[in-house]
Enzyme design. Sequence first.
Site, short mmCIF file in Angstrom:
data_model
loop_
_atom_site.label_atom_id
_atom_site.label_comp_id
_atom_site.label_asym_id
_atom_site.label_seq_id
_atom_site.Cartn_x
_atom_site.Cartn_y
_atom_site.Cartn_z
N ASP A 137 17.56 15.59 72.80
CA ASP A 137 16.69 15.74 74.37
C ASP A 137 15.25 15.78 74.49
O ASP A 137 15.20 15.59 75.26
CB ASP A 137 17.25 17.41 73.91
CG ASP A 137 17.53 17.49 75.44
OD1 ASP A 137 16.56 17.03 76.87
OD2 ASP A 137 18.05 19.15 75.93
N HIS A 143 15.16 25.31 78.93
CA HIS A 143 13.55 24.30 78.77
C HIS A 143 13.31 25.27 79.10
O HIS A 143 13.83 26.64 79.65
CB HIS A 143 13.87 23.22 80.01
CG HIS A 143 14.72 22.10 79.69
ND1 HIS A 143 14.83 21.30 79.00
CD2 HIS A 143 16.35 22.36 79.53
CE1 HIS A 143 15.26 20.27 78.22
NE2 HIS A 143 16.61 20.58 78.22
N CYS A 180 13.70 16.58 80.72
CA CYS A 180 15.36 15.86 81.28
C CYS A 180 14.75 14.22 81.99
O CYS A 180 14.44 14.23 82.85
CB CYS A 180 16.37 16.32 82.00
SG CYS A 180 17.30 15.46 82.61
N ASN A 209 12.52 21.03 75.92
CA ASN A 209 13.37 23.12 76.00
C ASN A 209 12.37 23.71 75.36
O ASN A 209 11.20 23.10 74.10
CB ASN A 209 13.95 22.77 73.90
CG ASN A 209 15.98 21.74 74.87
OD1 ASN A 209 15.25 20.67 74.91
ND2 ASN A 209 16.73 22.37 74.70
C1 LIG Z 1 27.64 7.33 81.73
C2 LIG Z 1 26.93 6.23 81.92
C3 LIG Z 1 27.12 5.41 81.57
C4 LIG Z 1 27.60 5.84 83.74
O1 LIG Z 1 26.49 5.04 84.00
P1 LIG Z 1 27.98 3.63 84.74
O2 LIG Z 1 26.62 2.91 86.07
O3 LIG Z 1 28.41 4.45 85.95
O4 LIG Z 1 28.32 3.49 84.15
P2 LIG Z 1 29.76 1.95 84.03
O5 LIG Z 1 31.25 2.89 83.22
O6 LIG Z 1 29.61 1.47 84.95
O7 LIG Z 1 29.29 0.88 83.00
C5 LIG Z 1 27.36 0.43 83.57
C6 LIG Z 1 27.37 -0.04 82.18
O8 LIG Z 1 26.74 0.31 81.24
C7 LIG Z 1 27.46 0.54 79.93
N1 LIG Z 1 27.79 1.65 79.32
C8 LIG Z 1 29.01 2.75 79.73
N2 LIG Z 1 29.04 3.95 79.07
C9 LIG Z 1 27.70 3.49 77.92
C10 LIG Z 1 27.25 4.58 76.48
N3 LIG Z 1 28.16 5.00 76.30
N4 LIG Z 1 27.20 3.60 76.32
C11 LIG Z 1 25.96 2.67 76.09
N5 LIG Z 1 26.63 1.81 77.12
C12 LIG Z 1 27.32 2.68 78.38
C13 LIG Z 1 28.20 -0.54 80.26
O9 LIG Z 1 28.77 -0.89 79.37
C14 LIG Z 1 27.99 -1.01 81.28
O10 LIG Z 1 27.11 -2.11 80.49
P3 LIG Z 1 27.46 -3.75 81.80
O11 LIG Z 1 28.05 -4.50 81.67
O12 LIG Z 1 26.11 -3.57 83.10
O13 LIG Z 1 26.19 -4.73 80.64
C15 LIG Z 1 25.21 6.42 82.66
O14 LIG Z 1 25.18 7.47 83.87
C16 LIG Z 1 24.56 6.79 81.48
O15 LIG Z 1 23.93 6.67 80.76
N6 LIG Z 1 23.78 8.35 81.51
C17 LIG Z 1 23.32 9.48 80.58
C18 LIG Z 1 22.21 9.69 81.75
C19 LIG Z 1 21.34 10.41 80.21
O16 LIG Z 1 21.62 10.02 79.12
N7 LIG Z 1 20.99 11.45 80.64
C20 LIG Z 1 19.57 12.81 79.39
C21 LIG Z 1 21.75 13.26 78.49
S1 LIG Z 1 22.26 14.41 79.60
C22 LIG Z 1 20.67 16.16 79.18
O17 LIG Z 1 19.73 15.71 79.25
C23 LIG Z 1 21.18 17.18 79.90
C24 LIG Z 1 21.33 18.17 77.93
C25 LIG Z 1 22.67 18.01 77.43
O18 LIG Z 1 20.69 18.66 77.16
C26 LIG Z 1 21.70 19.14 78.79
C27 LIG Z 1 20.10 19.93 79.05
O19 LIG Z 1 19.40 20.57 79.67
O20 LIG Z 1 20.73 20.70 81.20
#
Ligand SMILES: CC(C)(COP(=O)([O-])OP(=O)([O-])OC[C@H]1O[C@@H](n2cnc3c(N)ncnc32)[C@H](O)[C@@H]1OP(=O)([O-])[O-])[C@@H](O)C(=O)NCCC(=O)NCCSC(=O)C[C@@](C)(O)CC(=O)[O-]
Length: 295
Positions: free
Chosen positions: A15, A207, A238, A247
């Site tokens: 995070d 956070h 984030c 955090n």
């Molecule tokens: C969920 C997706 C992947 C949807 O993203 P998307 O574009 O809707 O996904 P998709 O299924 O259409 O795939 C698009 C591309 O991403 C690839 N892909 C698909 N999945 C993966 C994967 N797992 N790992 C690696 N690659 C992946 C997939 O293979 C494809 O590759 P391309 O054909 O374009 O080369 C995207 O929106 C994403 O990665 N989001 C992550 C956002 C993130 O990490 N945010 C921060 C974390 S959350 C947070 O911090 C909050 C928390 C937890 O701490 C708690 C709080 O504080 O509230």
Amino acid sequence: MMPTTVSIFEVGARDGLQNEVAVTTQAKLQLIADLAASGLTRIEAGSFVSPKWVPQMADSADIFTQMPRVKGVTYSALTPNLKGFELALASGADEVAIFGAASESFSQKNINCSIDESIERFIPLMQIAKQHSIPVRGYVSCVLGCPYEGHIEVNEVARVSEILYKMGCYEISLGDTIGVGTPVNARRMVEAVAKVVPVEKLALHFHDTYGQALANIFACLDMGIATFDASVAGLGGCPYAKGASGNLATEDLVYMLHGMGIETGIDLNKLATAGNNISQIIGRKSASKVANALA
Ligand SMILES: CC(C)(COP(=O)([O-])OP(=O)([O-])OC[C@H]1O[C@@H](n2cnc3c(N)ncnc32)[C@H](O)[C@@H]1OP(=O)([O-])[O-])[C@@H](O)C(=O)NCCC(=O)NCCSC(=O)C[C@@](C)(O)CC(=O)[O-]
């Protein structure tokens, strides 16, 4: 009743570093080793998300395969979907975390789908995780406010938390993603969620944007929650919640808990050194008041 021991779930390497200037894989490996050496036993070491969305986490497979493991330490990975889970499994993550939100807008911005669609995506992940005996943690974001929608109803937080718990998450971490919560609101939110998820299965993830995180934890400490997420040096924020700070700094949490006679198993000086080292690499002062005071 106040707990006598508290479990700290360290999220600095994930995070935290997901929202800082990119650091080298070597620097991350050193940080994770330092965190384990300070006595932390639950370390979120990376995330298997799209590298286009969060480039800072693109080396997570290298982190998991290269990091020296300390016995008794659980190294966890964030996984949004089955693809992420499979990558985490292949890299040797001990456990994974799925992440949903109590806000539709945040869900769209963060993982490009609605809350209900995210839950659909988690179903196959949970099934495969069960087959491999990989424990799954569940995060719920925006539990005390959303950067896009503002106020969030506690009933929605409870609804999403209950779904994740019933799906098989062993613990639900309630995330105040933008750090807007205040102590009375935090207690009210926990009371609502504790009606549908056993309180001992809840963790709190604050956070510190408005400087309320410690006060919020103190307000909830006697409610039966004994797990708190924190980030060394207060790293991070984030990427999908602009302006949110990191955090709560782990050092500040440990200092308060030790001051209350609550055990954490953590060596505060070693932890502060770990935080100061990574802050130096990032090129800014640690956000931990305690680390700065100790220095
Ligand atoms: C969920 C997706 C992947 C949807 O993203 P998307 O574009 O809707 O996904 P998709 O299924 O259409 O795939 C698009 C591309 O991403 C690839 N892909 C698909 N999945 C993966 C994967 N797992 N790992 C690696 N690659 C992946 C997939 O293979 C494809 O590759 P391309 O054909 O374009 O080369 C995207 O929106 C994403 O990665 N989001 C992550 C956002 C993130 O990490 N945010 C921060 C974390 S959350 C947070 O911090 C909050 C928390 C937890 O701490 C708690 C709080 O504080 O509230």
